[in-house]
Design a protein around this motif. Structure first.
Motif, PDB file in Angstrom:
ATOM      1  N   MET A 117      -0.562   0.388  -2.642  1.00 43.41           N
ATOM      2  CA  MET A 117      -1.999   0.568  -2.453  1.00 43.41           C
ATOM      3  C   MET A 117      -2.235   1.472  -1.242  1.00 43.41           C
ATOM      4  O   MET A 117      -1.547   1.365  -0.233  1.00 43.41           O
ATOM      5  CB  MET A 117      -2.681  -0.793  -2.236  1.00 43.41           C
ATOM      6  N   THR A 118      -3.231   2.333  -1.349  1.00 44.64           N
ATOM      7  CA  THR A 118      -3.548   3.243  -0.262  1.00 44.64           C
ATOM      8  C   THR A 118      -4.182   2.485   0.900  1.00 44.64           C
ATOM      9  O   THR A 118      -4.657   1.346   0.751  1.00 44.64           O
ATOM     10  CB  THR A 118      -4.517   4.326  -0.732  1.00 44.64           C
ATOM     11  N   LEU A 119      -4.224   3.145   2.047  1.00 40.80           N
ATOM     12  CA  LEU A 119      -4.860   2.557   3.218  1.00 40.80           C
ATOM     13  C   LEU A 119      -6.336   2.278   2.936  1.00 40.80           C
ATOM     14  O   LEU A 119      -6.868   1.214   3.300  1.00 40.80           O
ATOM     15  CB  LEU A 119      -4.713   3.495   4.409  1.00 40.80           C
ATOM     16  N   ALA A 120      -7.002   3.222   2.253  1.00 40.22           N
ATOM     17  CA  ALA A 120      -8.417   3.021   1.909  1.00 40.22           C
ATOM     18  C   ALA A 120      -8.584   1.835   0.969  1.00 40.22           C
ATOM     19  O   ALA A 120      -9.517   1.038   1.109  1.00 40.22           O
ATOM     20  CB  ALA A 120      -8.983   4.279   1.276  1.00 40.22           C
ATOM     21  N   GLY A 121      -7.664   1.704   0.018  1.00 39.34           N
ATOM     22  CA  GLY A 121      -7.731   0.582  -0.905  1.00 39.34           C
ATOM     23  C   GLY A 121      -7.565  -0.748  -0.199  1.00 39.34           C
ATOM     24  O   GLY A 121      -8.260  -1.726  -0.506  1.00 39.34           O
ATOM     25  N   ARG A 122      -6.643  -0.796   0.753  1.00 37.23           N
ATOM     26  CA  ARG A 122      -6.448  -2.040   1.505  1.00 37.23           C
ATOM     27  C   ARG A 122      -7.671  -2.371   2.348  1.00 37.23           C
ATOM     28  O   ARG A 122      -8.047  -3.538   2.494  1.00 37.23           O
ATOM     29  CB  ARG A 122      -5.205  -1.928   2.389  1.00 37.23           C
ATOM     30  N   ALA A 123      -8.312  -1.337   2.885  1.00 38.52           N
ATOM     31  CA  ALA A 123      -9.511  -1.559   3.690  1.00 38.52           C
ATOM     32  C   ALA A 123     -10.649  -2.125   2.845  1.00 38.52           C
ATOM     33  O   ALA A 123     -11.370  -3.035   3.259  1.00 38.52           O
ATOM     34  CB  ALA A 123      -9.940  -0.260   4.360  1.00 38.52           C
ATOM     35  N   VAL A 124     -10.814  -1.566   1.636  1.00 40.86           N
ATOM     36  CA  VAL A 124     -11.850  -2.066   0.732  1.00 40.86           C
ATOM     37  C   VAL A 124     -11.565  -3.515   0.344  1.00 40.86           C
ATOM     38  O   VAL A 124     -12.469  -4.361   0.326  1.00 40.86           O
ATOM     39  CB  VAL A 124     -11.930  -1.169  -0.523  1.00 40.86           C
ATOM     40  N   GLN A 125     -10.313  -3.812   0.042  1.00 38.74           N
ATOM     41  CA  GLN A 125      -9.943  -5.175  -0.343  1.00 38.74           C
ATOM     42  C   GLN A 125     -10.221  -6.154   0.796  1.00 38.74           C
ATOM     43  O   GLN A 125     -10.757  -7.248   0.577  1.00 38.74           O
ATOM     44  CB  GLN A 125      -8.467  -5.212  -0.724  1.00 38.74           C
TER      45      GLN A 125
END
Length: 253
Positions: free
Chosen positions: A1-9
């Motif tokens: 998962m991308t850094l942005a994806g982890r942030a959204v999660q």
């Protein structure tokens, strides 16, 4: 998962915890009440309020689950026709409701993806259900869910004049506070709704979480790649996990 994806999660998880922590517990208010649960598709009743349903049935309270569509358009498949998928999802619906203790299951027969164009007919049908079943509370999908069937059922259910109504979030619960699937025109309203610090209600899942898990597991077509086809659409495990926490949440509708 991308850094942005982890942030959204991570943002979504924090938002859900904050909402549940600030919500008012209405377990006692709903105890002993006759419930009508309205779902746009088979599985929304379970994700939205499965533990509440199981709690009510365990206490002997009457619960009717009414599902507006058959879910025939949930995925494309070369192995299952839409009619075959509809039959599969009907079987899953009844298995899930049995796990929750519900035997009074109605399928209203509207086409999957077609509730917006049939809102008047849906309103008329729901008005008849209210008259015949006389529920004390109606549970319905929230207006903030991005799926048009969820929104259309919400609007029709309110237009039909329910006695008391509570809205359960499904897509909005998982997608907040970012709402990646929301239409641009809805973003301001969605953000305002997401940021609200009052008005939320909750019921603990408690010992009824096990029944909800069993009901979720009945929906294999929605939670797994049932046929193994590359294009089979199913829910992300993170979506499923978001609904298996210590509380179910609602807003007055």
């Amino acid at each position: 998962m991308t850094l942005a994806g982890r942030a959204v999660q991570a943002a979504g998880a924090r938002w859900r915890r904050r909402v549940a922590d600030r919500a008012a517990d209405v377990t006692g208010t709903l105890a002993g009440r006759a419930l009508l649960v309205l779902a746009p598709h088979p599985d929304d009743e379970t994700f939205g309020c499965g533990a509440l349903i199981a709690r009510a049935r365990a206490a002997g309270s009457p619960v009717t689950v009414a599902v507006a569509t058959d879910g025939a358009r949930s995925t494309a498949s070369a192995r299952l026709s839409p009619a075959g998928l509809a039959r599969l999802r009907t079987g899953e619906l009844h298995a899930a409701c049995a796990a929750l203790g519900v035997t009074d299951v109605l399928q209203l027969g509207f086409p999957d993806g077609g509730l917006t164009d049939r809102r008047d007919a849906l309103t008329t049908r729901l008005r008849g259900l209210y008259r015949d079943l006389r529920p004390e509370y109606v549970l319905l999908p929230c207006r903030q869910d991005a799926h048009p069937d969820h929104r259309a059922l919400h609007e029709a259910a309110l237009a039909a004049g329910p006695p008391r109504a509570l809205a359960y979030p499904v897509w909005a619960w998982f997608e907040a506070p970012v709402f990646p699937a929301a239409a641009a025109a809805d973003r301001v309203a969605l953000w305002a709704w997401a940021a609200a610090r009052s008005g939320w209600l909750r019921v603990p899942t408690g010992p009824y979480l096990a029944a909800k898990r069993e009901a979720v597991s009945a929906y294999l077509s929605q939670t797994t790649n049932l046929t193994g086809e590359p294009g089979w659409s199913h829910l992300d495990p993170r979506f499923v996990a978001a609904f298996l926490g210590p509380h179910e949440v609602f807003r007055p509708a």
